[in-house]
Design a protein around this motif. Sequence first.
Motif, PDB file in Angstrom:
ATOM      1  N   GLY A 170       0.894  -1.154  -0.138  1.00  0.00           N
ATOM      2  CA  GLY A 170       0.016  -0.171   0.091  1.00  0.00           C
ATOM      3  C   GLY A 170       0.870   1.113   0.061  1.00  0.00           C
ATOM      4  N   ASP A 171       0.348   2.274   0.460  1.00  0.00           N
ATOM      5  CA  ASP A 171       1.139   3.588   0.414  1.00  0.00           C
ATOM      6  C   ASP A 171       1.828   3.748   1.510  1.00  0.00           C
ATOM      7  N   VAL A 172       1.990   2.873   2.577  1.00  0.00           N
ATOM      8  CA  VAL A 172       2.746   3.174   3.729  1.00  0.00           C
ATOM      9  C   VAL A 172       3.382   1.657   4.037  1.00  0.00           C
ATOM     10  N   PHE A 173       4.724   1.787   4.342  1.00  0.00           N
ATOM     11  CA  PHE A 173       5.428   0.427   4.794  1.00  0.00           C
ATOM     12  C   PHE A 173       5.595   0.706   6.254  1.00  0.00           C
ATOM     13  N   GLU A 174       4.983  -0.168   7.069  1.00  0.00           N
ATOM     14  CA  GLU A 174       5.320   0.133   8.596  1.00  0.00           C
ATOM     15  C   GLU A 174       6.493  -1.106   9.142  1.00  0.00           C
ATOM     16  N   LEU A 175       7.549  -0.356   9.433  1.00  0.00           N
ATOM     17  CA  LEU A 175       8.844  -1.310  10.103  1.00  0.00           C
ATOM     18  C   LEU A 175       8.678  -1.365  11.412  1.00  0.00           C
ATOM     19  N   ASN A 176       8.611  -2.503  11.831  1.00  0.00           N
ATOM     20  CA  ASN A 176       8.714  -3.024  13.284  1.00  0.00           C
ATOM     21  C   ASN A 176      10.195  -2.847  13.770  1.00  0.00           C
ATOM     22  N   VAL A 177      10.525  -1.812  14.674  1.00  0.00           N
ATOM     23  CA  VAL A 177      11.773  -1.718  15.175  1.00  0.00           C
ATOM     24  C   VAL A 177      11.706  -1.948  16.535  1.00  0.00           C
ATOM     25  N   ASP A 178      11.031  -2.346  17.091  1.00  0.00           N
ATOM     26  CA  ASP A 178      10.737  -2.525  18.699  1.00  0.00           C
ATOM     27  C   ASP A 178      11.771  -3.370  19.392  1.00  0.00           C
ATOM     28  N   GLY A 179      12.078  -4.543  18.493  1.00  0.00           N
ATOM     29  CA  GLY A 179      13.316  -5.322  19.055  1.00  0.00           C
ATOM     30  C   GLY A 179      14.581  -4.833  19.050  1.00  0.00           C
ATOM     31  N   TYR A 180      14.884  -3.780  18.449  1.00  0.00           N
ATOM     32  CA  TYR A 180      16.309  -3.075  18.447  1.00  0.00           C
ATOM     33  C   TYR A 180      16.384  -2.028  19.602  1.00  0.00           C
ATOM     34  N   ASP A 181      15.397  -1.876  20.580  1.00  0.00           N
ATOM     35  CA  ASP A 181      15.637  -1.138  21.692  1.00  0.00           C
ATOM     36  C   ASP A 181      16.441   0.185  21.513  1.00  0.00           C
ATOM     37  N   ILE A 182      15.486   0.718  20.634  1.00  0.00           N
ATOM     38  CA  ILE A 182      16.119   2.231  20.232  1.00  0.00           C
ATOM     39  C   ILE A 182      15.332   3.397  21.103  1.00  0.00           C
ATOM     40  N   TYR A 183      15.996   4.053  21.934  1.00  0.00           N
ATOM     41  CA  TYR A 183      15.395   5.001  22.932  1.00  0.00           C
ATOM     42  C   TYR A 183      15.815   6.208  22.331  1.00  0.00           C
ATOM     43  N   VAL A 184      14.721   7.275  22.533  1.00  0.00           N
ATOM     44  CA  VAL A 184      15.003   8.476  21.870  1.00  0.00           C
ATOM     45  C   VAL A 184      15.865   9.549  22.702  1.00  0.00           C
ATOM     46  N   PRO A 185      16.849  10.068  22.166  1.00  0.00           N
ATOM     47  CA  PRO A 185      18.042  10.829  22.871  1.00  0.00           C
ATOM     48  C   PRO A 185      17.415  12.189  23.324  1.00  0.00           C
ATOM     49  N   GLU A 186      17.830  12.863  24.125  1.00  0.00           N
ATOM     50  CA  GLU A 186      17.173  14.257  24.506  1.00  0.00           C
ATOM     51  C   GLU A 186      17.513  15.342  23.635  1.00  0.00           C
ATOM     52  N   ASN A 187      18.223  15.351  22.676  1.00  0.00           N
ATOM     53  CA  ASN A 187      17.971  16.468  21.651  1.00  0.00           C
ATOM     54  C   ASN A 187      17.673  15.676  20.369  1.00  0.00           C
ATOM     55  N   GLY A 188      17.018  14.628  20.318  1.00  0.00           N
ATOM     56  CA  GLY A 188      16.318  14.178  18.977  1.00  0.00           C
ATOM     57  C   GLY A 188      17.208  13.223  18.277  1.00  0.00           C
ATOM     58  N   PHE A 189      16.759  12.793  17.099  1.00  0.00           N
ATOM     59  CA  PHE A 189      17.254  11.927  16.474  1.00  0.00           C
ATOM     60  C   PHE A 189      17.268  12.094  14.792  1.00  0.00           C
ATOM     61  N   PHE A 190      17.626  11.213  14.151  1.00  0.00           N
ATOM     62  CA  PHE A 190      17.381  11.110  12.773  1.00  0.00           C
ATOM     63  C   PHE A 190      16.992   9.794  12.206  1.00  0.00           C
ATOM     64  N   VAL A 191      16.046   9.606  11.502  1.00  0.00           N
ATOM     65  CA  VAL A 191      15.672   8.194  10.628  1.00  0.00           C
ATOM     66  C   VAL A 191      16.199   8.540   9.111  1.00  0.00           C
ATOM     67  N   SER A 192      16.950   7.727   8.772  1.00  0.00           N
ATOM     68  CA  SER A 192      17.393   7.753   7.197  1.00  0.00           C
ATOM     69  C   SER A 192      16.874   6.344   6.322  1.00  0.00           C
ATOM     70  N   LEU A 193      17.013   6.682   5.005  1.00  0.00           N
ATOM     71  CA  LEU A 193      16.401   5.701   4.275  1.00  0.00           C
ATOM     72  C   LEU A 193      17.179   5.758   3.084  1.00  0.00           C
ATOM     73  N   GLN A 194      17.623   4.375   2.583  1.00  0.00           N
ATOM     74  CA  GLN A 194      18.471   4.399   1.438  1.00  0.00           C
ATOM     75  C   GLN A 194      18.263   3.228   0.490  1.00  0.00           C
ATOM     76  N   ALA A 195      17.751   3.432  -0.696  1.00  0.00           N
ATOM     77  CA  ALA A 195      17.738   2.463  -1.722  1.00  0.00           C
ATOM     78  C   ALA A 195      18.895   1.369  -2.147  1.00  0.00           C
ATOM     79  N   LEU A 196      18.509   0.320  -1.902  1.00  0.00           N
ATOM     80  CA  LEU A 196      19.668  -0.599  -2.500  1.00  0.00           C
ATOM     81  C   LEU A 196      19.697  -1.228  -3.748  1.00  0.00           C
ATOM     82  N   GLY A 197      18.446  -1.321  -4.182  1.00  0.00           N
ATOM     83  CA  GLY A 197      18.234  -2.055  -5.552  1.00  0.00           C
ATOM     84  C   GLY A 197      16.893  -2.924  -5.362  1.00  0.00           C
ATOM     85  N   TYR A 198      16.656  -3.454  -6.545  1.00  0.00           N
ATOM     86  CA  TYR A 198      15.600  -4.339  -6.654  1.00  0.00           C
ATOM     87  C   TYR A 198      15.932  -5.779  -6.065  1.00  0.00           C
ATOM     88  N   THR A 199      14.766  -6.491  -5.734  1.00  0.00           N
ATOM     89  CA  THR A 199      15.150  -7.890  -5.402  1.00  0.00           C
ATOM     90  C   THR A 199      14.345  -9.028  -6.234  1.00  0.00           C
TER      91      THR A 199
END
Length: 324
Positions: A207-236
């Motif tokens: 659909g028009d949204v891909f929902e990525l589950n990252v709960d298992g990576y235990d990522i807690y938000v730093p006090e001054n915020g954070f960045f999420v990045s995305l990079q295409a690797l190619g077709y599969t």
Amino acid sequence: MRKILVLILLTSNLGNTQISITDSISNYPVSYATISFGNGNGIFANDEGQFTFTRKIYPDIDSLFISALGFKNLSIATKTLPKQIYMQPEADELDEVLIGVKLDRKFKKETLKPYLDDDYYKCWLPTIESEIAVYFPKTTTKDQKLSHVLFPIALESKDWKKRKKSNSDKKPFSTLFKVKFYKNENSLPGKVLTFETIVFRATEKNGDVFELNVDGYDIYVPENGFFVSLQALGYTDQNGKLLPNKKYKEIISKNGTVKIPTNFRPLLPFTDKIESPKTYIKRVFIEGNNWIKFQKGNGFKSNLLNKNLTNYGIGLIYKTFRDE
């Protein structure tokens, strides 16, 4: 017999050009390592740490620069390129970030909705050479754990005349993306928040949204915020394995052959609904290249900026823990 002989020769040639990247300590493959050519171009290893390189395909490349999360960068000459490359793990401190800490407390789930748009003319065209990062501030003094990331994608209709109809058949695609999480350092993406290699495969069926589950990576938000990045690797392929797609189009000009990065689907919708520019771009195959805010005056030539479309509208789901 001729066909069989040709097939054997082709298979033999491919086998001779396949190179593997391995952890020097564990002997595990270094999945999705970045292989830069030193000229602004490059490729990626697959999930088994393998890539194909020959002087016939890349006659002008004399050195490779290899990098991967959690490993020391490596420079190697193509003239003496071995079939097996070993990378040394590099320990780094993930300071100011709660990683691997299990908080057995009650929490409230909070959602920041993504910005969706299927207008092709309002979309970023992903290439393997560009990484997109979006900044998110911390909006509370309470502990927050990142649960899901919601990546908006634009689906293209098979029939152009029906492109505005939500029930029209969509063009198929199967693309692998790499996701990273960065600390905010001087308002730019800095150290990574986790050395885990995180990838996902997106298809038109998501659909028009891909929902990525990252709960298992235990990522807690730093006090001054954070960045999420995305990079295409190619077709599969249909199993999600990265294909050796042609990553560049070669255009012959007066000054020689110019390599133009291939655009991969899906398109990424940009929006003007976010108050200020929070999206940054980095060219991944240029060593030491800096992140640049995606806005007018920073050297970008883009129709998106002409339309004031400065942000990729990623959504998030948090677990906000109650005070005890």
